[in-house]
Design a protein around this motif. Sequence first.
Motif, PDB file in Angstrom:
ATOM      1  N   THR A 111     -42.437  43.951 -11.325  1.00 28.55           N
ATOM      2  CA  THR A 111     -41.972  43.030 -10.301  1.00 28.55           C
ATOM      3  C   THR A 111     -41.105  41.959 -10.960  1.00 28.55           C
ATOM      4  N   ASN A 112     -40.716  40.978 -10.163  1.00 31.18           N
ATOM      5  CA  ASN A 112     -39.960  39.860 -10.742  1.00 31.18           C
ATOM      6  C   ASN A 112     -40.855  38.950 -11.571  1.00 31.18           C
ATOM      7  N   GLY A 113     -42.148  39.230 -11.594  1.00 25.47           N
ATOM      8  CA  GLY A 113     -43.069  38.475 -12.438  1.00 25.47           C
ATOM      9  C   GLY A 113     -43.415  39.168 -13.742  1.00 25.47           C
ATOM     10  N   THR A 114     -42.805  40.331 -14.023  1.00 26.65           N
ATOM     11  CA  THR A 114     -43.191  41.123 -15.199  1.00 26.65           C
ATOM     12  C   THR A 114     -42.081  41.392 -16.221  1.00 26.65           C
ATOM     13  N   PRO A 115     -40.839  40.928 -16.034  1.00 25.89           N
ATOM     14  CA  PRO A 115     -39.768  41.425 -16.918  1.00 25.89           C
ATOM     15  C   PRO A 115     -40.008  41.182 -18.395  1.00 25.89           C
ATOM     16  N   PHE A 116     -40.593  40.042 -18.758  1.00 27.01           N
ATOM     17  CA  PHE A 116     -40.739  39.751 -20.185  1.00 27.01           C
ATOM     18  C   PHE A 116     -41.965  40.429 -20.776  1.00 27.01           C
ATOM     19  N   ARG A 117     -42.954  40.720 -19.981  1.00 29.76           N
ATOM     20  CA  ARG A 117     -44.036  41.586 -20.456  1.00 29.76           C
ATOM     21  C   ARG A 117     -43.474  42.982 -20.724  1.00 29.76           C
ATOM     22  N   SER A 118     -42.640  43.478 -19.813  1.00 28.44           N
ATOM     23  CA  SER A 118     -42.041  44.805 -19.988  1.00 28.44           C
ATOM     24  C   SER A 118     -41.178  44.850 -21.243  1.00 28.44           C
ATOM     25  N   LEU A 119     -40.404  43.801 -21.485  1.00 24.60           N
ATOM     26  CA  LEU A 119     -39.546  43.756 -22.670  1.00 24.60           C
ATOM     27  C   LEU A 119     -40.358  43.701 -23.954  1.00 24.60           C
ATOM     28  N   LEU A 120     -41.440  42.924 -23.946  1.00 26.99           N
ATOM     29  CA  LEU A 120     -42.278  42.812 -25.138  1.00 26.99           C
ATOM     30  C   LEU A 120     -43.027  44.111 -25.409  1.00 26.99           C
ATOM     31  N   GLU A 121     -43.580  44.708 -24.376  1.00 23.09           N
ATOM     32  CA  GLU A 121     -44.426  45.886 -24.577  1.00 23.09           C
ATOM     33  C   GLU A 121     -43.608  47.148 -24.822  1.00 23.09           C
ATOM     34  N   SER A 122     -42.340  47.139 -24.416  1.00 27.21           N
ATOM     35  CA  SER A 122     -41.481  48.283 -24.711  1.00 27.21           C
ATOM     36  C   SER A 122     -40.819  48.151 -26.075  1.00 27.21           C
ATOM     37  N   GLY A 123     -40.989  47.001 -26.733  1.00 26.83           N
ATOM     38  CA  GLY A 123     -40.391  46.783 -28.046  1.00 26.83           C
ATOM     39  C   GLY A 123     -38.923  46.402 -28.000  1.00 26.83           C
ATOM     40  N   VAL A 124     -38.394  46.158 -26.810  1.00 28.59           N
ATOM     41  CA  VAL A 124     -36.991  45.758 -26.690  1.00 28.59           C
ATOM     42  C   VAL A 124     -36.789  44.363 -27.263  1.00 28.59           C
ATOM     43  N   VAL A 125     -37.735  43.471 -27.015  1.00 28.84           N
ATOM     44  CA  VAL A 125     -37.683  42.102 -27.525  1.00 28.84           C
ATOM     45  C   VAL A 125     -38.974  41.821 -28.291  1.00 28.84           C
ATOM     46  N   ARG A 126     -38.857  41.231 -29.465  1.00 36.58           N
ATOM     47  CA  ARG A 126     -40.032  40.813 -30.230  1.00 36.58           C
ATOM     48  C   ARG A 126     -40.488  39.441 -29.735  1.00 36.58           C
ATOM     49  N   GLY A 127     -41.787  39.202 -29.799  1.00 39.26           N
ATOM     50  CA  GLY A 127     -42.315  37.928 -29.351  1.00 39.26           C
ATOM     51  C   GLY A 127     -41.666  36.742 -30.026  1.00 39.26           C
ATOM     52  N   GLU A 128     -41.423  36.856 -31.313  1.00 41.71           N
ATOM     53  CA  GLU A 128     -40.821  35.751 -32.067  1.00 41.71           C
ATOM     54  C   GLU A 128     -39.373  35.500 -31.676  1.00 41.71           C
ATOM     55  N   ASP A 129     -38.767  36.449 -30.943  1.00 43.12           N
ATOM     56  CA  ASP A 129     -37.364  36.318 -30.539  1.00 43.12           C
ATOM     57  C   ASP A 129     -37.209  35.854 -29.092  1.00 43.12           C
ATOM     58  N   LEU A 130     -38.309  35.485 -28.451  1.00 47.47           N
ATOM     59  CA  LEU A 130     -38.279  35.018 -27.069  1.00 47.47           C
ATOM     60  C   LEU A 130     -38.639  33.540 -27.017  1.00 47.47           C
ATOM     61  N   VAL A 131     -37.787  32.751 -26.358  1.00 47.70           N
ATOM     62  CA  VAL A 131     -37.994  31.316 -26.198  1.00 47.70           C
ATOM     63  C   VAL A 131     -38.018  31.001 -24.708  1.00 47.70           C
ATOM     64  N   GLN A 132     -39.084  30.371 -24.249  1.00 51.99           N
ATOM     65  CA  GLN A 132     -39.217  30.001 -22.842  1.00 51.99           C
ATOM     66  C   GLN A 132     -39.126  28.484 -22.709  1.00 51.99           C
ATOM     67  N   ILE A 133     -38.235  28.028 -21.838  1.00 53.32           N
ATOM     68  CA  ILE A 133     -37.946  26.604 -21.710  1.00 53.32           C
ATOM     69  C   ILE A 133     -38.158  26.159 -20.268  1.00 53.32           C
ATOM     70  N   GLY A 134     -38.943  25.098 -20.088  1.00 52.21           N
ATOM     71  CA  GLY A 134     -39.151  24.532 -18.757  1.00 52.21           C
ATOM     72  C   GLY A 134     -40.389  25.023 -18.041  1.00 52.21           C
ATOM     73  N   ILE A 135     -41.306  25.650 -18.794  1.00 58.73           N
ATOM     74  CA  ILE A 135     -42.542  26.154 -18.187  1.00 58.73           C
ATOM     75  C   ILE A 135     -43.283  24.987 -17.521  1.00 58.73           C
ATOM     76  N   ARG A 136     -43.670  25.197 -16.268  1.00 54.35           N
ATOM     77  CA  ARG A 136     -44.134  24.098 -15.429  1.00 54.35           C
ATOM     78  C   ARG A 136     -45.649  24.144 -15.211  1.00 54.35           C
ATOM     79  N   ASP A 137     -46.233  22.976 -15.161  1.00 55.71           N
ATOM     80  CA  ASP A 137     -47.663  22.854 -14.904  1.00 55.71           C
ATOM     81  C   ASP A 137     -48.042  23.425 -13.536  1.00 55.71           C
ATOM     82  N   TYR A 138     -49.221  24.012 -13.473  1.00 52.53           N
ATOM     83  CA  TYR A 138     -49.809  24.528 -12.229  1.00 52.53           C
ATOM     84  C   TYR A 138     -48.946  25.615 -11.588  1.00 52.53           C
ATOM     85  N   SER A 139     -48.239  26.351 -12.431  1.00 55.91           N
ATOM     86  CA  SER A 139     -47.371  27.424 -11.937  1.00 55.91           C
ATOM     87  C   SER A 139     -47.653  28.759 -12.611  1.00 55.91           C
TER      88      SER A 139
END
Length: 312
Positions: free
Chosen positions: A164-192
Amino acid sequence: MSFQYLNPGPARAFKDRFTTKVDETKQWYEEGKSGKIGLLGLPYSKSSISASQASEAPQSIRRALGFYTTYSHEKEQDYTDVTMLDFGDAPAHPTDTEKTNDLLKKSVKEMLEEEACSRYVLLGGDHGVSFPSITAFHERWGRVGVLQWDAHHDVRNTEDGGRTNGTPFRSLLESGVVRGEDLVQIGIRDYSNAQAYAEYCARHGVAVYTMADVDAEGIASIVKKEIQRLKEKVDLIYLSVDMDVVDQAYAPGCPAIGPGGLTSRELLVSVQEASGDPIVKAMDIVEIDPSKDVRDMTSRLAAHVMMRYMYQ
């Protein structure tokens, strides 16, 4: 018959001879053409876990480009020579998300294989389109670093609803397309977000910056630091801008609006900071539902995001 005053066809628009609007620098792609920016719509939002017509956003953002000029007063530079080549919109299957992901990936790869542009803009669609798009860049160019502007981690489990639109980065990490250390998340919001997903990101080594971090460090400083870190390891950097990272006051046209997000100015400044490095080759803009927008505020902001990325 030739008319002197009548003009059957497109709607008339006022033209100032000294002014160039951004949409006037856009051309439809034809074989053999080249330009700085390759533009592709990814109009798919059936994977959204909330009601969304984000599939309409690519056309809404294209229209919004017509409101703005190519001249930067701050930089004292006119960008009339920055040509966009529009590759149109990728196809989507009417019911099958997995088939759509395959169609979107193949469409992005076809654009890249033309080698007609040096940078690319992908217009979603919901955030689910980032999975096939980033996968296409990985298959074409290698190791991808990602800066993700978002209120949410987007690493939900796939057992409760598939991709879904809530899974793209899990899919990228688990498929090996993107490594965890190469992903940066900015603006993560409280209670969300759920605690389980914060812990998932921590286990995978994702660099997570909350809104409190943005307040404490400054968003431009965060972006500059992470671009410098990533460029030592990756082959290209991809910017993924989920517009719900912006406070609902500035971006009312997002399906998942909320208070406490970035200002429009913070988003623009940070995208401009990230886009200055030539290793940044692509950007997607996602999660705008024009049917929920107010006077096209969110699409117009997205157009400015594009301009901050393109005009370097």
